[in-house]
Design an enzyme around this catalytic site. Sequence first.
Site, PDB file in Angstrom:
ATOM      1  CD  GLU A 167       1.267 -22.317 -19.626  1.00 26.75           C
ATOM      2  OE1 GLU A 167       0.662 -23.175 -19.903  1.00 26.75           O
ATOM      3  OE2 GLU A 167       0.822 -21.276 -18.671  1.00 26.75           O
ATOM      4  CB  ALA A 174      -5.074 -34.176  18.657  1.00 27.33           C
ATOM      5  CB  THR A 201     -15.785 -27.361  18.859  1.00 29.48           C
ATOM      6  OG1 THR A 201     -15.634 -28.712  18.507  1.00 29.48           O
ATOM      7  CG2 THR A 201     -14.412 -26.694  18.828  1.00 29.48           C
ATOM      8  CG  LEU A 241     -12.187 -21.310  15.003  1.00 24.36           C
ATOM      9  CD1 LEU A 241     -13.602 -21.351  14.216  1.00 24.36           C
ATOM     10  CD2 LEU A 241     -11.826 -22.624  15.053  1.00 24.36           C
ATOM     11  CD  GLU A 298      -7.910 -27.150  13.634  1.00 28.52           C
ATOM     12  OE1 GLU A 298      -7.876 -27.462  15.000  1.00 28.52           O
ATOM     13  OE2 GLU A 298      -7.521 -26.269  13.204  1.00 28.52           O
ATOM     14  CB  SER A 310      -9.304 -32.342  24.245  1.00 29.32           C
ATOM     15  OG  SER A 310      -9.792 -31.110  24.112  1.00 29.32           O
ATOM     16  NE  ARG A 366      -6.530 -24.051  13.764  1.00 27.16           N
ATOM     17  CZ  ARG A 366      -6.639 -23.549  14.872  1.00 27.16           C
ATOM     18  NH1 ARG A 366      -6.266 -22.266  15.306  1.00 27.16           N
ATOM     19  NH2 ARG A 366      -7.229 -24.455  15.711  1.00 27.16           N
ATOM     20  NE  ARG A 387      -2.773 -18.985  18.180  1.00 29.04           N
ATOM     21  CZ  ARG A 387      -3.850 -19.594  18.381  1.00 29.04           C
ATOM     22  NH1 ARG A 387      -4.935 -18.986  17.851  1.00 29.04           N
ATOM     23  NH2 ARG A 387      -3.764 -20.616  19.029  1.00 29.04           N
ATOM     24  CB  CYS A 420      -1.255 -21.123 -22.136  1.00 24.23           C
ATOM     25  SG  CYS A 420      -1.746 -20.165 -20.889  1.00 24.23           S
TER      26      CYS A 420
END
Length: 346
Positions: free
Chosen positions: A55, A157, A199, A207, A269, A171, A187, A210, A88
């Site tokens: 505002e 997935a 992982t 990580l 993830e 995978s 991401r 892109r 505000c």
Amino acid sequence: MTATTIEHDAMRRALDIARNGPRGINPQVGAVLLSPDGNIIAEGWHRGAGTPHAEVDALSHLPADAARGATAVVTLEPCNHTGRTGPCSEALLEAGVTRVVYAVADPNPRSAGGAERLRTAGVEVEQGVRRAEAADLLESWFAVQRLGRPHVTVKWAQSLDGRGAADDGTSQWITGPEARADVHRRRGRADAIVVGTGTVRADDPSLTAREEDGTLRPHQPIPVVLGRSEVSKDAALRRHPEPFLQYDGDLDAALADLRERGVHRVFVEGGPTVASAFLRAGLVDEILVYLAPVLLGGSRLALTDLGVPSIDAARRLDVVRIERLGDDLLIVARPNAPHPDEGEGS
């Protein structure tokens, strides 16, 4: 007086420009000022902590007294407290605004109350215009206010038969390029991306977020690793633009520390162990399942134990939407729980 067509259109515009602001501890908010005859005379949005609220940003584009008799259309109830910036509600009163239309109420007790302050001063106030759209924009911020921790999205997935990997552990790639591109877009909107040490060892992920041509997106989430195992000195994530953080298995402590660091949206993830741990702990606000039309069989399920001993204890979800991404499907779901009620829409 209910909102006019012009005010509905102005709210749509306010929602559009709100997205110009950064995601973070502060909400994305947009404001549009309308002259008494319904023309847009100024726009503004919140550009981050310590900067003018939407505002005030809009008012700053006008000369003195130019907002007298104007209508302010704002995506979030004007605040009524003094923090790094002033209230505000008071700025609108001082500017001579005579009507305020907003989409959703402020759930933060420290800053709420602007609507009542304006009404008390004689300003016409209309709430709930395009409420559903504004609530969707601010869903993660509402979660932070309600829960006192970052908003958590868990993604995985899987094959059509519920497997996250083939029996040999491979995978990449269950899903196709369109689904993978969607993951990178998401991401890029997150503040932190979380995986487990398993992982990191198995997949050596970078990580990063892109573009489709492989270049880095402008915004990169902070990489976060859960687990006590040391991350290899040549791990890909050590080349991430942001230094990685590592926590042990205490999810509550990790989320608390991330919030202290200004993290607002967490994108999980990790593999089945990490995803299941967040779900088991009730720390998930959104679930993204990328479903590929393949069959793998075997024992490598996309999730592990969720603490569900019988069907009566099943974790029920609300499916928000289903999207087609090439040959794959994306199912977006949320835990079956009530959301903040910001009032009925007009």
